[in-house]
Every structure is written in C-alpha cells, then in structure tokens.
Design a protein around this motif. Sequence first.
Motif, PDB file in Angstrom:
ATOM      1  N   VAL A  31       0.825  -1.206   0.000  1.00  0.00           N
ATOM      2  CA  VAL A  31       0.000   0.000   0.000  1.00  0.00           C
ATOM      3  C   VAL A  31       0.861   1.258   0.000  1.00  0.00           C
ATOM      4  N   GLU A  32       1.945   1.233   0.765  1.00  0.00           N
ATOM      5  CA  GLU A  32       2.783   2.448   0.874  1.00  0.00           C
ATOM      6  C   GLU A  32       3.454   2.796  -0.458  1.00  0.00           C
ATOM      7  N   LYS A  33       3.613   1.808  -1.329  1.00  0.00           N
ATOM      8  CA  LYS A  33       4.156   2.063  -2.673  1.00  0.00           C
ATOM      9  C   LYS A  33       3.046   2.489  -3.629  1.00  0.00           C
ATOM     10  N   LEU A  34       1.853   1.967  -3.382  1.00  0.00           N
ATOM     11  CA  LEU A  34       0.740   2.257  -4.292  1.00  0.00           C
ATOM     12  C   LEU A  34       0.175   3.658  -4.066  1.00  0.00           C
ATOM     13  N   ILE A  35       0.303   4.163  -2.853  1.00  0.00           N
ATOM     14  CA  ILE A  35      -0.254   5.499  -2.564  1.00  0.00           C
ATOM     15  C   ILE A  35       0.379   6.574  -3.461  1.00  0.00           C
ATOM     16  N   PRO A  36       1.731   6.629  -3.559  1.00  0.00           N
ATOM     17  CA  PRO A  36       2.274   7.649  -4.468  1.00  0.00           C
ATOM     18  C   PRO A  36       2.129   7.294  -5.955  1.00  0.00           C
ATOM     19  N   LEU A  37       1.941   6.021  -6.259  1.00  0.00           N
ATOM     20  CA  LEU A  37       1.887   5.617  -7.672  1.00  0.00           C
ATOM     21  C   LEU A  37       0.503   5.812  -8.285  1.00  0.00           C
ATOM     22  N   ALA A  38      -0.527   5.385  -7.541  1.00  0.00           N
ATOM     23  CA  ALA A  38      -1.874   5.359  -8.125  1.00  0.00           C
ATOM     24  C   ALA A  38      -2.662   6.614  -7.764  1.00  0.00           C
ATOM     25  N   ASN A  39      -3.666   6.930  -8.587  1.00  0.00           N
ATOM     26  CA  ASN A  39      -4.534   8.070  -8.305  1.00  0.00           C
ATOM     27  C   ASN A  39      -5.722   7.633  -7.454  1.00  0.00           C
ATOM     28  N   HIS A  40      -6.155   6.398  -7.720  1.00  0.00           N
ATOM     29  CA  HIS A  40      -7.409   5.936  -7.135  1.00  0.00           C
ATOM     30  C   HIS A  40      -7.194   4.506  -6.628  1.00  0.00           C
ATOM     31  N   HIS A  41      -7.865   4.175  -5.526  1.00  0.00           N
ATOM     32  CA  HIS A  41      -7.686   2.847  -4.930  1.00  0.00           C
ATOM     33  C   HIS A  41      -9.038   2.232  -4.625  1.00  0.00           C
ATOM     34  N   ALA A  42      -9.115   0.919  -4.836  1.00  0.00           N
ATOM     35  CA  ALA A  42     -10.337   0.198  -4.476  1.00  0.00           C
ATOM     36  C   ALA A  42      -9.928  -1.009  -3.645  1.00  0.00           C
ATOM     37  N   ILE A  43     -10.653  -1.246  -2.562  1.00  0.00           N
ATOM     38  CA  ILE A  43     -10.340  -2.390  -1.700  1.00  0.00           C
ATOM     39  C   ILE A  43     -11.475  -3.405  -1.802  1.00  0.00           C
ATOM     40  N   MET A  44     -11.092  -4.669  -1.994  1.00  0.00           N
ATOM     41  CA  MET A  44     -12.092  -5.749  -2.088  1.00  0.00           C
ATOM     42  C   MET A  44     -12.073  -6.604  -0.849  1.00  0.00           C
ATOM     43  N   GLU A  45     -13.234  -7.087  -0.495  1.00  0.00           N
ATOM     44  CA  GLU A  45     -13.340  -8.128   0.526  1.00  0.00           C
ATOM     45  C   GLU A  45     -14.537  -9.000   0.195  1.00  0.00           C
ATOM     46  N   ARG A  46     -14.318 -10.298   0.239  1.00  0.00           N
ATOM     47  CA  ARG A  46     -15.377 -11.277  -0.031  1.00  0.00           C
ATOM     48  C   ARG A  46     -16.184 -10.941  -1.280  1.00  0.00           C
ATOM     49  N   GLY A  47     -15.462 -10.639  -2.337  1.00  0.00           N
ATOM     50  CA  GLY A  47     -16.122 -10.461  -3.631  1.00  0.00           C
ATOM     51  C   GLY A  47     -16.858  -9.157  -3.822  1.00  0.00           C
ATOM     52  N   LYS A  48     -16.605  -8.183  -2.919  1.00  0.00           N
ATOM     53  CA  LYS A  48     -17.240  -6.870  -3.076  1.00  0.00           C
ATOM     54  C   LYS A  48     -16.198  -5.774  -2.916  1.00  0.00           C
ATOM     55  N   ILE A  49     -16.453  -4.628  -3.555  1.00  0.00           N
ATOM     56  CA  ILE A  49     -15.609  -3.461  -3.284  1.00  0.00           C
ATOM     57  C   ILE A  49     -16.154  -2.835  -2.001  1.00  0.00           C
ATOM     58  N   VAL A  50     -15.302  -2.775  -0.976  1.00  0.00           N
ATOM     59  CA  VAL A  50     -15.771  -2.275   0.315  1.00  0.00           C
ATOM     60  C   VAL A  50     -15.282  -0.859   0.617  1.00  0.00           C
ATOM     61  N   TRP A  51     -14.309  -0.383  -0.154  1.00  0.00           N
ATOM     62  CA  TRP A  51     -13.800   0.981   0.063  1.00  0.00           C
ATOM     63  C   TRP A  51     -13.216   1.484  -1.251  1.00  0.00           C
ATOM     64  N   GLN A  52     -13.459   2.751  -1.570  1.00  0.00           N
ATOM     65  CA  GLN A  52     -12.816   3.372  -2.740  1.00  0.00           C
ATOM     66  C   GLN A  52     -12.422   4.783  -2.375  1.00  0.00           C
ATOM     67  N   GLY A  53     -11.320   5.247  -2.895  1.00  0.00           N
ATOM     68  CA  GLY A  53     -10.935   6.621  -2.629  1.00  0.00           C
ATOM     69  C   GLY A  53      -9.631   6.967  -3.309  1.00  0.00           C
ATOM     70  N   ASN A  54      -9.212   8.239  -3.151  1.00  0.00           N
ATOM     71  CA  ASN A  54      -7.944   8.649  -3.754  1.00  0.00           C
ATOM     72  C   ASN A  54      -6.800   8.420  -2.764  1.00  0.00           C
ATOM     73  N   SER A  55      -5.592   8.737  -3.218  1.00  0.00           N
ATOM     74  CA  SER A  55      -4.410   8.429  -2.403  1.00  0.00           C
ATOM     75  C   SER A  55      -4.421   9.177  -1.073  1.00  0.00           C
ATOM     76  N   GLU A  56      -4.867  10.430  -1.127  1.00  0.00           N
ATOM     77  CA  GLU A  56      -4.924  11.229   0.096  1.00  0.00           C
ATOM     78  C   GLU A  56      -5.850  10.570   1.126  1.00  0.00           C
ATOM     79  N   GLN A  57      -6.978  10.108   0.653  1.00  0.00           N
ATOM     80  CA  GLN A  57      -7.946   9.476   1.553  1.00  0.00           C
ATOM     81  C   GLN A  57      -7.405   8.163   2.100  1.00  0.00           C
ATOM     82  N   LEU A  58      -6.719   7.406   1.241  1.00  0.00           N
ATOM     83  CA  LEU A  58      -6.182   6.123   1.699  1.00  0.00           C
ATOM     84  C   LEU A  58      -5.061   6.346   2.719  1.00  0.00           C
ATOM     85  N   ALA A  59      -4.203   7.329   2.429  1.00  0.00           N
ATOM     86  CA  ALA A  59      -3.094   7.620   3.340  1.00  0.00           C
ATOM     87  C   ALA A  59      -3.614   8.062   4.711  1.00  0.00           C
TER      88      ALA A  59
END
Length: 236
Positions: free
Chosen positions: A196-224
């Motif tokens: 995650v710490e490498k993906l925050i500066p690399l990606a603009n947008h992040h999506a987190i999956m759990e049990r076959g669903k997207i449970v969180w989405q946001g930009n790098s600032e929000q994830l950090a």
Amino acid sequence: MNYLLEIDNISTAYGHSQVLFGVNLQIPQGEVVSLLGRNGAGKTTTLRSIFGLTPAYQGHISFMGQHIEKLTTDRIARLGIALVPEGRQIFPNLTVKENMLAFATNRNNSKTPWGLEQIYQLFPRLAERASNMGNQLSGGEQQMLAISRALMTNPHLLILDEATEGLSPLVREEIWSCLRKLREQGQTILVIDKYVEKLIPLANHHAIMERGKIVWQGNSEQLAATPETWQKYVGV
Ligand code: ATP
C-alpha cells in the motif's frame, strides 16, 4: 468523466460457487488505479472477468465505450488490454528477444510504439539478457520480461497482477520505478499489489475488495489518511 474501463455491477461464479457480488470499478483514461485486498478477496477473479476468462454472469464491462463482457479473451486482448499475469507465464524455450517479438503489435495506434530499443532503455538488464532463454532468467528478469511483453502490444490498458510477488526488495524497486515511468508517459494501469505504501504515491485511485465486493474506494490522500482501513481489509 471519460472512463477507459467501466465495470458495472458484475457478479461472477466458478460453477456454483459465487465469488464476485456486484463489483463496480472505473478506470479513467491515463490514470493508475490500484485494487487491494487479502488473498481470496476476488481481485484475480475481477481480472479474469475483465478478460473473459471467467465471464461475469451478470452486469456489464465497457471498454472504450463498448460492452466487452460477452467477448472472447482473444477479442478483448485485441481491443488493447494487456495482462501481466500472476506467475509471469513467459515462454521458457524462447529467448528474451523472441518472447518480446512474439507479442509485437500496435493496438493503441501509437505514433511512438514500444519496440526493443525502448524496452531496453526501460530495463537495461533485458538488453544484456536478450539472447538468453526465458528459463535462464532470474525471477526479477522474468517479471521485467512479462511487463515488456505486455508493453510490446502497445495496450490502452495495462493490468498487473501481483507483479512484485516473490521478488527481492531491490528488484521490486525496479518494477515500481518502471511503473512510475509508464504513468508519466500517460499509460493507463490497473495494478493489483499488496504494498500500500508504494501504491499510494503511484496510483490516483484505490479500491479495496473483501469477499467479492468493493468495500472501500478513494484517492491516495484518503487512503493515506486511513491506515486503519488497510489494516482491516489488506492486513498490512
Ligand atoms: P489471491 O491474491 O490469493 O489470488 P484474490 O483476491 O485474487 O486472491 P481470487 O483468486 O479472485 O482472489 O479468489 C477469490 C475466491 O474465488 C477464493 O475464495 C478462491 O478460493 C475462489 N476461486 C479462485 N479461483 C477459483 C476456481 N478456479 N474455482 C473455484 N474457486 C476459485
């Protein structure tokens, strides 16, 4: 918003075992999106559905405005989506150069398409290994080759499934540095990884999956700003 790829409420099953439950994900043109989640969360299955390897039985996937959820994998690839699969899957009995040339095509009609010269600038190590067979390469070199082979198709969308898995920290850094360069060149990328710490500066947008669903989405600032989110869903 101009999305290159839009996944709209897809559900996917392996036989009777449902794995994806209404997944939504958008990838804007020219951006890097990360897909996070623990083992078994459904990340690879999402990729398999994009590629028509395990087609979604419900929902839609649009690529450059065209529905692709019913197309064959071959047609989807020819539209300009390239996958760097988990486990690399390079040809062991072809040389590095042959592995790349086997994939050379210009799917996004680039005026400056990827060729061997550009690849060797990106990964000088591959130039040194050009006439070595695929099975003579180290894990890191194989990964560089797998990425290069995907780039040789000049894809609109590059997808990487756990590209840094099993690599030494030094080689991982080379892969991250390559992805940063690709981003600067405007390559649209979907990246699955656990750093995650490498993906925050690399990606603009992040999506987190759990049990076959997207449970969180946001930009790098929000994830950090929400490390508790990673701990809960990604386990780092
Ligand atoms: P990993 O990092 O372990 O690959 P993932 O998030 O990519 O995790 P998936 O590989 O998509 O997860 O797996 C999601 C679920 O689907 C898991 O419960 C897994 O056991 C199941 N699954 C994956 N492949 C198959 C298959 N071919 N047949 C049946 N079930 C499968």
